[in-house]
Design an enzyme around this catalytic site. Structure first.
Site, PDB file in Angstrom:
ATOM      1  N   SER A  19       0.830  -1.213   0.000  1.00 42.08           N
ATOM      2  CA  SER A  19       0.000   0.000   0.000  1.00 42.08           C
ATOM      3  C   SER A  19       0.862   1.260   0.000  1.00 42.08           C
ATOM      4  O   SER A  19       0.464   2.286  -0.561  1.00 42.08           O
ATOM      5  CB  SER A  19      -0.976   0.002   1.178  1.00 42.08           C
ATOM      6  OG  SER A  19      -0.318   0.254   2.390  1.00 42.08           O
ATOM      7  N   ASN A  20       2.035   1.218   0.626  1.00 41.33           N
ATOM      8  CA  ASN A  20       2.919   2.395   0.556  1.00 41.33           C
ATOM      9  C   ASN A  20       3.407   2.618  -0.871  1.00 41.33           C
ATOM     10  O   ASN A  20       3.467   3.762  -1.339  1.00 41.33           O
ATOM     11  CB  ASN A  20       4.102   2.242   1.521  1.00 41.33           C
ATOM     12  CG  ASN A  20       3.754   2.708   2.917  1.00 41.33           C
ATOM     13  OD1 ASN A  20       3.599   3.907   3.161  1.00 41.33           O
ATOM     14  ND2 ASN A  20       3.593   1.759   3.836  1.00 41.33           N
ATOM     15  N   LEU A  98      18.953  -5.368   4.750  1.00 41.27           N
ATOM     16  CA  LEU A  98      19.949  -5.203   3.697  1.00 41.27           C
ATOM     17  C   LEU A  98      21.338  -5.265   4.316  1.00 41.27           C
ATOM     18  O   LEU A  98      21.586  -4.670   5.369  1.00 41.27           O
ATOM     19  CB  LEU A  98      19.756  -3.861   2.989  1.00 41.27           C
ATOM     20  CG  LEU A  98      18.417  -3.692   2.262  1.00 41.27           C
ATOM     21  CD1 LEU A  98      18.307  -2.278   1.700  1.00 41.27           C
ATOM     22  CD2 LEU A  98      18.266  -4.730   1.164  1.00 41.27           C
ATOM     23  N   HIS A 114       8.980   3.051   8.607  1.00 42.14           N
ATOM     24  CA  HIS A 114       8.809   2.127   9.731  1.00 42.14           C
ATOM     25  C   HIS A 114       7.611   2.591  10.556  1.00 42.14           C
ATOM     26  O   HIS A 114       7.471   3.796  10.827  1.00 42.14           O
ATOM     27  CB  HIS A 114      10.075   2.103  10.581  1.00 42.14           C
ATOM     28  CG  HIS A 114       9.991   1.113  11.710  1.00 42.14           C
ATOM     29  ND1 HIS A 114      10.163  -0.250  11.509  1.00 42.14           N
ATOM     30  CD2 HIS A 114       9.716   1.275  13.015  1.00 42.14           C
ATOM     31  CE1 HIS A 114       9.997  -0.875  12.674  1.00 42.14           C
ATOM     32  NE2 HIS A 114       9.731   0.022  13.598  1.00 42.14           N
ATOM     33  N   LEU A 149      19.880  -1.540  12.309  1.00 39.22           N
ATOM     34  CA  LEU A 149      18.478  -1.935  12.116  1.00 39.22           C
ATOM     35  C   LEU A 149      17.567  -0.759  12.460  1.00 39.22           C
ATOM     36  O   LEU A 149      17.503  -0.359  13.633  1.00 39.22           O
ATOM     37  CB  LEU A 149      18.142  -3.149  12.995  1.00 39.22           C
ATOM     38  CG  LEU A 149      16.661  -3.576  12.965  1.00 39.22           C
ATOM     39  CD1 LEU A 149      16.272  -4.076  11.579  1.00 39.22           C
ATOM     40  CD2 LEU A 149      16.371  -4.629  14.023  1.00 39.22           C
TER      41      LEU A 149
HETATM   42  C1  GAR Z   1       3.968  -0.737   6.712  1.00 39.60           C
HETATM   43  O1  GAR Z   1       3.241  -0.477   7.890  1.00 39.60           O
HETATM   44  C2  GAR Z   1       5.433  -0.447   6.918  1.00 39.60           C
HETATM   45  O2  GAR Z   1       5.666   0.651   7.740  1.00 39.60           O
HETATM   46  C3  GAR Z   1       5.883  -1.718   7.564  1.00 39.60           C
HETATM   47  O3  GAR Z   1       5.209  -2.740   6.876  1.00 39.60           O
HETATM   48  C4  GAR Z   1       3.969  -2.233   6.401  1.00 39.60           C
HETATM   49  C5  GAR Z   1       3.918  -2.498   4.919  1.00 39.60           C
HETATM   50  O4  GAR Z   1       2.661  -2.158   4.408  1.00 39.60           O
HETATM   51  N1  GAR Z   1       7.297  -1.867   7.489  1.00 39.60           N
HETATM   52  C6  GAR Z   1       8.019  -2.426   8.445  1.00 39.60           C
HETATM   53  O5  GAR Z   1       7.554  -2.883   9.462  1.00 39.60           O
HETATM   54  C7  GAR Z   1       9.511  -2.452   8.167  1.00 39.60           C
HETATM   55  N2  GAR Z   1      10.226  -2.858   9.339  1.00 39.60           N
HETATM   56  P1  GAR Z   1       2.440  -2.026   2.849  1.00 39.60           P
HETATM   57  O6  GAR Z   1       3.028  -3.295   2.208  1.00 39.60           O
HETATM   58  O7  GAR Z   1       0.967  -1.948   2.673  1.00 39.60           O
HETATM   59  O8  GAR Z   1       3.171  -0.788   2.377  1.00 39.60           O
END
Ligand code: GAR
Length: 207
Positions: A19-20, A98, A114, A149
């Protein structure tokens, strides 16, 4: 140090829903973010975000991670990003760490989003960590990726309240709406060369 990216070509790395990624693509399509998504890469062949990228007619690649070293995965991914002329790598729900090879290949040119107010609650299940801790405010962070991290210099953050009775899903949805807003804004700041890194601090300049 002013962060100067060579062009406006983005490489998106995702592992799941995407979604991002979709929010970034929507902002570009709406003319609100001057950028081009040159490549979308996933370590998960069945990631919904990868299917969505194909549906939008974008270049995509699946880079398998199973049964190989981190460096082998990183080398292939870097090679593909370079082939497409990517200047800024955006991690968008990319659930792999990474390694040094990758981070050094794109110095100060990798962003991550994050779902917490870093440095609180790094790592997995940040929203659950926040609820379990009992904080009254949560949020999200866009930061440059270094070899730590979730620890690189912070470009942007947004705060959301934690409400009584919130489930992890409730809080995650509230944070996600903020993520969709600040990620594109932060990408724009970097592409417009408005970020200066001084130690841990990122200053945003007007030009
Ligand atoms: C998001 O909430 C992002 O911040 C998180 O995963 C989700 C992905 O959502 N990322 C992490 O936790 C990274 N450590 P999306 O696939 O719908 O963008």
């Amino acid at each position: 140090m002013k962060i100067v990216v060579g062009n406006r070509k983005l490489g998106i790395l995702l592992s799941g829903r995407g979604s991002n990624f979709a929010a970034i693509a929507d902002r570009i399509a709406a003319g609100a973010l001057d950028a081009e998504i040159a490549l979308v890469i996933s370590d998960q062949e069945s990631a919904a975000g990868l299917a969505e990228a194909r549906r939008r007619g974008l270049e995509t690649a699946f880079v398998p991670a199973a049964g190989r070293s981190r460096e082998s995965f990183d080398r292939e991914t870097v090679e593909r990003l370079r082939q497409r002329g990517v200047s800024l790598v955006c991690l968008a729900g990319f659930m792999r760490i990474l390694g040094p090879f990758f981070v050094r290949a794109f110095p100060n040119a990798i962003l991550n989003i994050h779902p917490s107010l870093l440095p609180a609650f790094p790592g997995l299940d940040a929203q659950k960590q926040a609820l379990d801790h009992g904080v009254r405010f949560g949020g999200c962070t866009v930061h440059f990726v270094d070899e730590s991290l979730d620890g690189g210099p912070i470009v942007s953050q947004a705060v959301v309240p934690v409400l009584d009775g919130d489930s992890v899903d409730d809080l995650s949805a509230r944070i996600l709406a903020a993520e969709h807003r600040i990620y594109s804004e932060a990408i724009g700041l970097v592409l417009d060369r408005r970020c200066e890194i001084d130690g841990r601090r990122v200053a945003v300049t007007n030009e």
